[in-house]
Write an enzyme that holds these catalytic residues in place. Sequence first.
Site, PDB file in Angstrom:
ATOM      1  N   GLU A 125       0.987  -1.212  -0.052  1.00 37.25           N
ATOM      2  CA  GLU A 125       0.048   0.037   0.148  1.00 37.25           C
ATOM      3  C   GLU A 125       1.160   1.385  -0.110  1.00 37.25           C
ATOM      4  O   GLU A 125       1.712   1.251   0.660  1.00 37.25           O
ATOM      5  CB  GLU A 125      -0.895   0.171   1.052  1.00 37.25           C
ATOM      6  CG  GLU A 125      -1.703   1.273   1.375  1.00 37.25           C
ATOM      7  CD  GLU A 125      -3.181   1.100   2.228  1.00 37.25           C
ATOM      8  OE1 GLU A 125      -3.679   0.126   2.326  1.00 37.25           O
ATOM      9  OE2 GLU A 125      -2.999   2.042   3.033  1.00 37.25           O
ATOM     10  N   THR A 162      -3.830   4.882  -1.815  1.00 37.02           N
ATOM     11  CA  THR A 162      -4.727   5.326  -0.683  1.00 37.02           C
ATOM     12  C   THR A 162      -5.529   6.480  -1.489  1.00 37.02           C
ATOM     13  O   THR A 162      -5.034   7.189  -2.486  1.00 37.02           O
ATOM     14  CB  THR A 162      -4.639   5.671   0.540  1.00 37.02           C
ATOM     15  OG1 THR A 162      -3.498   6.715   0.296  1.00 37.02           O
ATOM     16  CG2 THR A 162      -3.740   4.560   1.325  1.00 37.02           C
ATOM     17  N   TYR A 163      -6.522   6.828  -0.795  1.00 33.16           N
ATOM     18  CA  TYR A 163      -7.494   7.906  -1.323  1.00 33.16           C
ATOM     19  C   TYR A 163      -7.718   9.092  -0.103  1.00 33.16           C
ATOM     20  O   TYR A 163      -8.196   8.428   0.976  1.00 33.16           O
ATOM     21  CB  TYR A 163      -8.907   7.362  -1.819  1.00 33.16           C
ATOM     22  CG  TYR A 163      -9.874   8.156  -2.503  1.00 33.16           C
ATOM     23  CD1 TYR A 163      -9.950   8.574  -3.843  1.00 33.16           C
ATOM     24  CD2 TYR A 163     -10.804   8.916  -1.730  1.00 33.16           C
ATOM     25  CE1 TYR A 163     -10.844   9.502  -4.587  1.00 33.16           C
ATOM     26  CE2 TYR A 163     -11.783   9.613  -2.460  1.00 33.16           C
ATOM     27  CZ  TYR A 163     -11.934   9.820  -3.744  1.00 33.16           C
ATOM     28  OH  TYR A 163     -12.740  10.721  -4.324  1.00 33.16           O
ATOM     29  N   LYS A 189       7.890   3.607   1.945  1.00 32.35           N
ATOM     30  CA  LYS A 189       9.245   3.360   2.572  1.00 32.35           C
ATOM     31  C   LYS A 189      10.073   2.245   1.741  1.00 32.35           C
ATOM     32  O   LYS A 189       9.682   1.067   2.040  1.00 32.35           O
ATOM     33  CB  LYS A 189       9.809   3.174   4.068  1.00 32.35           C
ATOM     34  CG  LYS A 189       9.256   4.409   4.874  1.00 32.35           C
ATOM     35  CD  LYS A 189       9.663   4.330   6.237  1.00 32.35           C
ATOM     36  CE  LYS A 189       9.471   5.387   6.842  1.00 32.35           C
ATOM     37  NZ  LYS A 189       8.863   5.257   8.229  1.00 32.35           N
ATOM     38  N   LYS A 239     -21.524  -6.478   4.075  1.00 32.85           N
ATOM     39  CA  LYS A 239     -20.693  -5.933   3.137  1.00 32.85           C
ATOM     40  C   LYS A 239     -20.182  -6.909   1.912  1.00 32.85           C
ATOM     41  O   LYS A 239     -20.129  -6.531   1.005  1.00 32.85           O
ATOM     42  CB  LYS A 239     -19.460  -5.031   3.975  1.00 32.85           C
ATOM     43  CG  LYS A 239     -18.309  -4.545   2.906  1.00 32.85           C
ATOM     44  CD  LYS A 239     -17.612  -3.368   3.811  1.00 32.85           C
ATOM     45  CE  LYS A 239     -16.687  -3.842   4.692  1.00 32.85           C
ATOM     46  NZ  LYS A 239     -15.875  -2.725   5.387  1.00 32.85           N
ATOM     47  N   GLN A 255       4.620   7.777  15.879  1.00 30.13           N
ATOM     48  CA  GLN A 255       3.753   7.508  14.836  1.00 30.13           C
ATOM     49  C   GLN A 255       2.805   6.473  15.158  1.00 30.13           C
ATOM     50  O   GLN A 255       1.513   6.521  14.912  1.00 30.13           O
ATOM     51  CB  GLN A 255       4.563   7.287  13.357  1.00 30.13           C
ATOM     52  CG  GLN A 255       3.442   6.938  12.201  1.00 30.13           C
ATOM     53  CD  GLN A 255       4.535   6.479  11.228  1.00 30.13           C
ATOM     54  OE1 GLN A 255       5.173   5.625  11.560  1.00 30.13           O
ATOM     55  NE2 GLN A 255       4.216   6.729   9.988  1.00 30.13           N
ATOM     56  N   GLN A 287      -7.084  -3.962   8.743  1.00 31.35           N
ATOM     57  CA  GLN A 287      -6.375  -2.919   9.241  1.00 31.35           C
ATOM     58  C   GLN A 287      -5.249  -3.612  10.070  1.00 31.35           C
ATOM     59  O   GLN A 287      -5.160  -4.682  10.146  1.00 31.35           O
ATOM     60  CB  GLN A 287      -7.454  -2.363  10.524  1.00 31.35           C
ATOM     61  CG  GLN A 287      -6.929  -1.346  11.417  1.00 31.35           C
ATOM     62  CD  GLN A 287      -7.829  -0.755  12.414  1.00 31.35           C
ATOM     63  OE1 GLN A 287      -8.570   0.241  11.909  1.00 31.35           O
ATOM     64  NE2 GLN A 287      -7.984  -1.423  13.295  1.00 31.35           N
ATOM     65  N   HIS A 342      -7.972   2.951  -4.143  1.00 33.47           N
ATOM     66  CA  HIS A 342      -9.121   3.183  -2.882  1.00 33.47           C
ATOM     67  C   HIS A 342      -9.978   4.189  -3.292  1.00 33.47           C
ATOM     68  O   HIS A 342      -9.543   5.217  -4.076  1.00 33.47           O
ATOM     69  CB  HIS A 342      -8.233   3.471  -1.604  1.00 33.47           C
ATOM     70  CG  HIS A 342      -7.333   2.451  -1.142  1.00 33.47           C
ATOM     71  ND1 HIS A 342      -6.931   2.545   0.036  1.00 33.47           N
ATOM     72  CD2 HIS A 342      -6.518   1.615  -1.702  1.00 33.47           C
ATOM     73  CE1 HIS A 342      -6.007   1.717   0.421  1.00 33.47           C
ATOM     74  NE2 HIS A 342      -5.716   1.060  -0.645  1.00 33.47           N
TER      75      HIS A 342
END
Length: 290
Positions: free
Chosen positions: A17, A48-49, A273, A166, A213, A177, A77
């Site tokens: 990602e 990602t969005y 990274k 879903k 982080q 996640q 995304h």
Amino acid sequence: MKIKDMFNQKKAVISFEIFPPNQNHSIDTIYETVHELVKFEPDFVSVTYGAGGTTRGKTVEIASLIKNKYKIESLAHLTGVGATKKEIDTIIEEYQKNNIENILSLRGDFPKDASEEFKKSGEFHYASDLTSYLKSKGDFSVAGAYYPETHFENNDLMDLFNLKKKVDAGTDFLISQIFFDNEILYRFKEKTDKLGINIPFSAGILPVTNAKQIKRITSLCGCSIPPKFQRILDKYEDKPEALTEAGVAYAIEQIIDLISWGIDGIHLYTMNKVDTTKKIMDNISHIRND
Ligand code: FAD
């Protein structure tokens, strides 16, 4: 190629990602990163969005670059929160024009100060609404998100039933996640098996390289830190090189355990990274193909 078909092969599907540069940075800053990351031959790369569509053009451009220049499948995304069908139609057209056939369908997070009125606005209240809409609009392979430790707005039983909704709306495969204790995912899978959810599950792994982080991320998403990993964070929080070494080793251990357990896919949150991604890929080069 539809990503859902990749899961028919016997080996674990390995994906990365990445996120587009924010509004203050030009898109050029990501090109080198993409160029380096694709050398590790991920099965697909997701982009990602930004909340509320803030990175829309960049998400499409990067997903298109990966797919059309590097010939690696991309997963774009897309979030439905606050969006109208007309707005989503425009994005779908952009994806189709760029040959993008895989979409991660998400509700998205509400802005911090969102009013109840805003939360009810838009035409897509849950990811499942967006998923069924995407399926009705084109021949897309559609992914969804899942939360081994429960989505922070719900209790575990309701969240599981909502996940089932879903999946029934047309989700082809799921990506988790982050989590740091594989046993939590294995217990979660027992529950989803009982509910008859039998699409592929990919496990989201984050190599931790920054203690501050990870504190921020875990406080936002509600994922837990097991004692074994907490000790590492406590010991190396002010020693970036040592923390990176330990964080990468921890991620590799998680991945090896998940693959030997039989997980369908590993989704590496690369945080853009290249070095840490390289270390991980070097350490699973045989494991990923067995
Ligand atoms: P949903 O599946 O809609 O669930 C949201 C909440 O609503 C849950 O509590 C669920 O239990 C509940 N719910 C669902 N359906 C119903 C229903 N029918 N009735 C009642 N309640 C229901 N965010 C971004 O902004 N951009 C990104 O690119 C992005 N990428 C992500 C990638 C992954 C792999 C993951 C795991 C998350 C990502 N997110 C991203 C974050 C995501 O948008 C948030 O976690 C968001 O809070 C939930 O999105 P969802 O698609 O899981 O929502």
